[in-house]
Motif scaffolding. Structure first.
Motif, short mmCIF file in Angstrom:
data_model
loop_
_atom_site.label_atom_id
_atom_site.label_comp_id
_atom_site.label_asym_id
_atom_site.label_seq_id
_atom_site.Cartn_x
_atom_site.Cartn_y
_atom_site.Cartn_z
N ALA A 135 0.84 -1.19 0.00
CA ALA A 135 0.00 0.00 0.00
C ALA A 135 0.88 1.25 0.00
CB ALA A 135 -0.90 -0.01 1.24
N HIS A 136 0.37 2.32 -0.56
CA HIS A 136 1.07 3.61 -0.56
C HIS A 136 0.10 4.72 -0.18
CE1 HIS A 136 4.50 1.59 -2.29
NE2 HIS A 136 3.69 1.04 -3.18
N CYS B 155 5.01 9.53 -1.81
CA CYS B 155 4.44 8.56 -0.88
C CYS B 155 4.78 9.02 0.53
CB CYS B 155 5.00 7.16 -1.13
SG CYS B 155 4.24 5.96 0.01
N MET C 260 4.54 7.10 3.11
CA MET C 260 5.31 6.12 3.84
C MET C 260 6.74 6.64 3.61
SD MET C 260 2.61 3.98 2.66
CE MET C 260 1.32 3.12 3.56
N HIS D 290 9.37 4.79 1.95
CA HIS D 290 9.21 4.64 0.50
C HIS D 290 9.64 5.91 -0.23
CE1 HIS D 290 5.83 1.37 0.91
NE2 HIS D 290 7.03 0.91 1.23
N MET E 83 10.13 7.03 -4.15
CA MET E 83 8.75 7.28 -4.55
C MET E 83 8.37 8.74 -4.27
SD MET E 83 5.32 5.08 -3.79
CE MET E 83 5.67 3.64 -4.78
CU CU Z 1 4.72 3.98 -0.46
#
Ligand code: CU
Ligand code: C2O
Length: 436
Positions: free
Chosen positions: A369-370, A419, A421, A424, A429
């Motif tokens: 998931a992002h 992203c 996260m 990430h 990302m």
């Molecule tokens: Cu992500």
């Protein structure tokens, strides 16, 4: 102005200004902090963290909608610093992205942020320099923007959700750039908690506003609450047109959720994370005594903020999330990519003329998931039937899922799209949109 009119006007001004309105200017001073994270039964010492003004989370900054807020950043770290005001539709120069919207603030140096938040609601601030590490060490805090009409609630409580990876001695592990974490769900902790005010007790029958902020770098919280009958009234700061029952929603990194809830007891309100083995406690508030409850039907929508309604005939831009473990390759040079490109590039993902809209098709072509965040704007999540869904600044896109968002780009400048996260983001990302 005659005397009577003067008294009326100044009384009104007094009434509408929240009691806790922050005295400007505020100073945020990031520095090392030694603070207990684990509960006492772990018998560890305090954890060495980074905090603003000596605490994690940093102080709650209470601003007033449409009033200028001034915050000095006084860097007492031995590293660079910059603060991002997550979710606030502010001037690009105040967005806090070092190397893009401002110079990095050197150790010992100062930078002054000044902006006028146009939207009431629940926001937060956090480091935007090596944020996968500095946020994981504690550089974050709540930013509450008050609207001018006080809400009919007995308590206004902020819960900052956090996730920590600690050694048995209670120290942070120093593995912020771990390649395995980057390629999977991120740097997940082994201890999660919600920071709640310690000096609050509730009574059965009271009504509370509960502001949930997910300040974890990577963890998505599937939530449940006991002891409250709760409705969701806002997401990412923006009021919902109609309050929605709180039915065990997910809160992705950087997302916020405001609840209005009636205290039903019996003895405590507990916020928990749902998982396969049951409920993981995040935090609780005790309940002592009773008051006469309000009628449940009186939970109504919050006053709306300005919605920038996008043009649905606008061009569609695909944003394909690629990379990570157990997935095909891509053309970027790092673990994650958007459309085959990893990391910040000179060319933006899109260049948009101010006042134009874009539909962005978020395609998650990965096994994880992002949580995709756009700076400086809110956007609509589009429903399957093409109607406008929630108005957010961070969207959770599950593995294999596609979500279309629609945005009217009315705020000029260079805005990151990444992203949230943060592990990430560090793994590539990330990109940006140029609004000219
Ligand atoms: Cu992500
Ligand atoms: Cu809260 Cu660029 O992020």
């Amino acid at each position: 102005m005659d005397r009577r009119a003067f008294i009326t006007a100044s009384t009104a001004a007094l009434l509408v200004r929240p009691a806790l309105a922050a005295p400007s200017p505020i100073v945020l001073r990031p520095a090392t902090v030694s603070q207990r994270i684990l509960p006492l039964q772990y018998q560890t010492g305090p954890t060495q963290l980074l905090g603003f003004n000596g605490s994690v989370p940093g102080p709650t900054i209470r601003a007033v909608q449409n009033e200028t807020l001034t915050v000095g950043l006084d860097n007492a770290l031995d590293a660079g610093a910059a603060v991002h005001w997550h979710g606030v539709r502010l001037d690009n120069a105040m967005d806090g992205v070092p190397g893009m919207t401002q110079p990095l603030v050197a150790p010992g140096a100062r930078f002054t942020y000044r902006f006028t938040p146009p939207d009431a609601g629940t926001y937060w601030y956090h480091s935007h320099y090596l944020s996968y590490e500095q946020v994981a060490r504690g550089l974050m805090g709540p930013l509450i923007v008050e609207d001018s009409s006080p809400l009919d609630v007995d308590h206004d409580i902020t819960a900052v959700l956090s996730d920590w990876r600690l050694t048995p001695e209670g120290e942070l592990t120093e593995d912020f750039g771990n390649r395995h974490d980057i390629a999977h769900a991120g740097r997940m902790g082994n201890f999660a908690k919600a920071f709640l005010p310690e000096d609050v007790t509730l009574r059965r029958g009271e009504r509370v506003r509960l502001r949930l902020i997910n300040a974890a770098t990577d963890r998505i919280f599937p939530l449940a609450i006991t002891g409250l009958d709760a409705h969701i009234v806002a997401l990412d700061g923006m009021p919902l047109p109609t309050p929605r029952p709180f039915d065990g929603p997910m809160l992705a990194p950087a997302q916020r959720m405001d609840l209005i809830a009636d205290v039903t007891g019996p003895d405590k309100v507990a916020l928990v994370m749902r998982h396969q083995q049951g409920a993981y406690p995040l935090g609780e508030i005790s309940i002592v005594g009773d008051v006469t409850p309000r009628p449940p039907a009186s939970i109504t929508a919050l006053p709306p903020n300005r919605a920038d309604v996008p043009d649905m005939q606008a061009p569609v831009l695909p944003l394909v999330m690629q990379g990570g473990a157990m997935s095909g390759g891509h053309g970027g040079g790092d673990i994650w990519a958007f459309n085959g490109l990893s990391g910040m590039k000179d060319a933006p993902f899109a260049r948009v003329t101010r006042g134009e809209s874009r539909l962005i098709r978020l395609v998650n072509d990965t096994r994880f998931a992002h949580a995709i965040h756009l700076h400086g704007h809110h956007f609509f999540e589009m429903r399957e039937d093409g109607s406008f869904g929630d108005y957010r600044d961070t969207s959770l896109v599950m593995a294999g899922q596609t979500l279309q968002i629609a945005c009217l780009f009315d705020n000029p400048g260079k805005w990151m799209l990444h992203c949230h996260m943060l592990t990430h983001q560090n793994g590539g990302m990330t990109s940006w949109i140029d609004v000219v």
